[in-house]
Structure formats: C-alpha cells, structure tokens
Write a protein that holds these residues in place. Structure first.
Motif, PDB file in Angstrom:
ATOM      1  N   SER A  63       0.840  -1.196   0.000  1.00 31.32           N
ATOM      2  CA  SER A  63       0.000   0.000   0.000  1.00 31.32           C
ATOM      3  C   SER A  63       0.878   1.250   0.000  1.00 31.32           C
ATOM      4  O   SER A  63       0.967   1.969   0.997  1.00 31.32           O
ATOM      5  N   GLY A 133      -7.151   3.647  -3.991  1.00 30.82           N
ATOM      6  CA  GLY A 133      -7.606   3.052  -2.743  1.00 30.82           C
ATOM      7  C   GLY A 133      -9.056   3.416  -2.482  1.00 30.82           C
ATOM      8  O   GLY A 133      -9.595   4.383  -3.030  1.00 30.82           O
ATOM      9  N   TYR A 134      -9.715   2.608  -1.639  1.00 35.28           N
ATOM     10  CA  TYR A 134     -11.132   2.797  -1.356  1.00 35.28           C
ATOM     11  C   TYR A 134     -11.350   3.816  -0.242  1.00 35.28           C
ATOM     12  O   TYR A 134     -10.539   3.935   0.675  1.00 35.28           O
ATOM     13  N   LEU A 179      -5.115  -1.384   6.106  1.00 35.35           N
ATOM     14  CA  LEU A 179      -4.706  -2.053   4.868  1.00 35.35           C
ATOM     15  C   LEU A 179      -5.864  -2.833   4.256  1.00 35.35           C
ATOM     16  O   LEU A 179      -6.060  -2.833   3.033  1.00 35.35           O
ATOM     17  N   GLU A 182      -8.684  -0.231   2.928  1.00 30.21           N
ATOM     18  CA  GLU A 182      -8.297   0.606   1.793  1.00 30.21           C
ATOM     19  C   GLU A 182      -8.031  -0.195   0.531  1.00 30.21           C
ATOM     20  O   GLU A 182      -8.160   0.339  -0.581  1.00 30.21           O
ATOM     21  N   ASN A 183      -7.707  -1.477   0.672  1.00 33.41           N
ATOM     22  CA  ASN A 183      -7.236  -2.242  -0.486  1.00 33.41           C
ATOM     23  C   ASN A 183      -8.111  -3.416  -0.901  1.00 33.41           C
ATOM     24  O   ASN A 183      -7.884  -3.979  -1.970  1.00 33.41           O
ATOM     25  N   CYS A 184      -9.096  -3.807  -0.099  1.00 34.56           N
ATOM     26  CA  CYS A 184      -9.858  -5.029  -0.372  1.00 34.56           C
ATOM     27  C   CYS A 184     -11.327  -4.703  -0.656  1.00 34.56           C
ATOM     28  O   CYS A 184     -11.943  -3.912   0.059  1.00 34.56           O
ATOM     29  N   LEU A 193      -5.340 -11.068   1.845  1.00 33.76           N
ATOM     30  CA  LEU A 193      -4.367 -10.091   2.339  1.00 33.76           C
ATOM     31  C   LEU A 193      -3.886 -10.473   3.736  1.00 33.76           C
ATOM     32  O   LEU A 193      -2.701 -10.374   4.049  1.00 33.76           O
TER      33      LEU A 193
END
Length: 348
Positions: A63, A133-134, A179, A182-184, A193
């Motif tokens: 990230s 990123g979300y 993490l 923001e990423n999944c 992850l």
C-alpha cells in the motif's frame, strides 16, 4: 462516576499526501502526540522501528499510498522520516491488552471496542482518496490505523485481541485494519491479504461484505486460518495453541452474545445487546484495559454506520453513501459518558 468524553469527526477528500499533511497540521495544535509520547516513555525501548527499510519495502508492495500519507504527516509536523514511521507506521509496536466483542448478521456488523481509555485518540474519520484506494469510514488509532470500519465497497472489519506474547516482526492490528479497508473489495480479498502480510501479534479479524458472508480470520505471527462465523470475542477456535491460558471470561462473553442475539429481531436489538450493560456484554473494566469505549455498527448493503460512545446510548447515524456523493456530515463531535476519570489523549 460517569465523565463526558468525545471523539472529533474528521472528513477529508484528496490525495494521501494531502490527507497526511492536513492531519499533521491538526496534530500540531492537539494534545494527542505529546500525551501518547508520555504514555509510551516507560516502554520506549520496545517502540523503535527495528528495520525502517523493511517497513518501507513491505509497504511499497502492499500500500504505497499510505507511505505518502506518512510523508505528509512528517512534513506538516517537521518530523524525520524514521520518527514518522515509528509514530504512524503501525509496525513493530507493542499493543495494550484489550477485550472486544463482535457479532454479525447477514446485513450488519456490531462491535464493542474494549480497551483502556488513556490510549484512545478520539478521532472518527471519513476519508475519500483521489489518488487510489477505497474510501473508508471508521475510528482511527495511531492516526493512520483504523480500529474498525467500512469501505465504499461495503466491506466491514473489526479486530479482537488474543495475545501479544511470542510476537513477530510485522504490522499491528490497527494498521492491518487500514490495509484491509483501503485495499480489499470483499471478504475473499481481505482473507487473502491477511494471509499475505506479516503479523506482529495474535488477533482475530471478523469481516463482512454485502454478500452476507461473514468470516473470522485467526491470525498469529506463525499461522493464519479462516472460519465462517458470526460471533467473535478474544480467543481462537482453530489456533488453540495460540490462546491464553485463562479463557473463562472470553468464552463466557461469547456464550452470552450467542444466547442473547438469538432473540434479536433486527440490527437495533443486536446493537442494544452489545451496548446496554444489562445484557452482560458491555464492560466497564477500564483499568484492566477491557472496558467498552465505543459500539460501532456497519451496514454493508446500505453503506450506513452507527457509532456510540459509552453505555446505553442512542447511536449517531452516518449515511456513508451520501457522504461518498459529496455531502459532508454536520456532526463535529460524538459525545458520550464513561465510568472513568481520566481523559482520552485528544482531550488535553
């Protein structure tokens, strides 16, 4: 004696660097960092980054935008990179023992965050990145981490402490929460992850997405396993070798949740079971780092969130979907009462 507490509501849309810089400017006028430094001082030798380059290399793969947020924080605070990573990297840090209880229905997650109030930083954040990123809603810990939360895809996450003995080199729970969110996009990506990243301590990570699938990921520095479940407290079901010796309290609390939630007809009744002390889940054991500070509820399909601080309170309701469409929330602070006599670090 009950005392009033509050969390500040922070909203930001923009790049990660700009978000970091914005937070850094806020922190310059805040008591959060000086108070936290005083708390850390007795255990200072355990808080230094062992290998700054290792952290940067891992985060660059996982990230990299969070590295830019940390850079923005450092620039606003006039802080060296090594010190900023120590303060905000969520890597190699020690974690104070805590409780926590989570229950998921098919379309909501309700969570009691149990810990010691002296380390609670009192920040409830909305962040919509413009550089990747979300977007994520939820309370922060160590500024960059998230205690629990939900992202724009409707993935909701919390974590529950198991133990910090036999720790390894890796991320601590709140940065892992960030993490994930923001990423999944869903529980399957989150589970993958959690298998991939290094873990500092042993925690369970309950995750839920709009499909209604609810997993509990049991993670230690040595092994990560996944089970489908809708109740989680502070012990593992599969990684038994990682459990603490005494489990009576956590297993009893799990049983109370399972029993009482059977009679809950909707999300509000489930919320009350967690937030009303009469049901035996909410805790006021603050000096033992096991008192309930907040109760969160996330609705993955509706993209709504509830949040309450302290016992037996009506939740503040946030419409995350409307916020994502550009409509700011008007709540500046979320207030509540706790049976404790010392302030959060954000309260001076």
């Amino acid at each position: 004696m009950m005392k009033q507490y509050y969390s500040d509501v922070i909203q930001f849309r923009g790049t990660h660097y700009d978000f970091g810089y914005h937070q850094g400017l806020m922190l310059r006028d805040s008591s959060i960092l000086p108070n936290r430094e005083r708390q850390w001082k007795p255990r200072q030798h355990r808080h230094f980054i062992v290998d700054e380059n290792r952290f940067i290399n891992i985060m660059t793969d996982l990230s990299p935008l969070i590295l830019e947020e940390i850079e923005g924080l450092a620039d606003a605070l006039g802080m060296e990179a090594e010190e900023a990573i120590r303060q905000f990297g969520g890597f190699y840090m020690e974690y104070v023992t805590s409780g926590c209880s989570i229950f998921t229905g098919s379309d909501f997650m309700v969570r009691n965050y149990d810990s010691h109030p002296k380390g609670y930083e009192g920040r409830y954040t909305f962040y919509q990145p413009t550089d990747g990123g979300y977007a994520v809603i939820g309370p922060s810990m160590q500024i960059t981490g998230r205690i629990d939360g939900m992202n724009e895809k409707g993935l909701a996450m919390g974590y529950n402490f198991t133990h910090s003995k036999k720790s390894g080199d890796g991320f601590i729970c709140n940065m892992i929460g960030r993490l994930i969110l923001e990423n999944c996009a869903d529980v399957h990506e989150a589970a993958e992850l959690l298998k991939e990243i290094p873990h500092r301590h042993s925690f369970s990570y309950p995750i839920l997405d709009p499909s209604g699938i609810s997993y509990v990921v049991e993670a230690s520095p040595r092994r990560v396993v996944i089970r489908e479940a809708n109740v989680c407290t502070n012990h593992f079901h599969i990684l038994n070798e990682e459990n603490r010796y005494r489990q009576e309290e956590t297993r009893g609390r799990e049983e109370r949740i399972m029993t009482r939630q059977q009679d809950a007809g909707n999300a509000y009744e489930s919320y009350k079971i967690m937030n009303d002390p009469a049901h035996g889940v909410f805790s006021n054991k603050y000096d033992a780092s096991a008192g309930t500070i907040h109760t969160s509820v996330y609705f993955p399909r509706e993209l709504k969130a509830w949040f309450a601080m302290g016992p037996d309170r009506e939740p503040v309701i946030f419409d995350f979907a409307r916020w994502l469409d550009g409509e700011d929330v008007y709540v500046k602070q979320i207030k509540g009462m706790l049976e404790f006599d010392r302030p959060f670090v954000n309260m001076g």
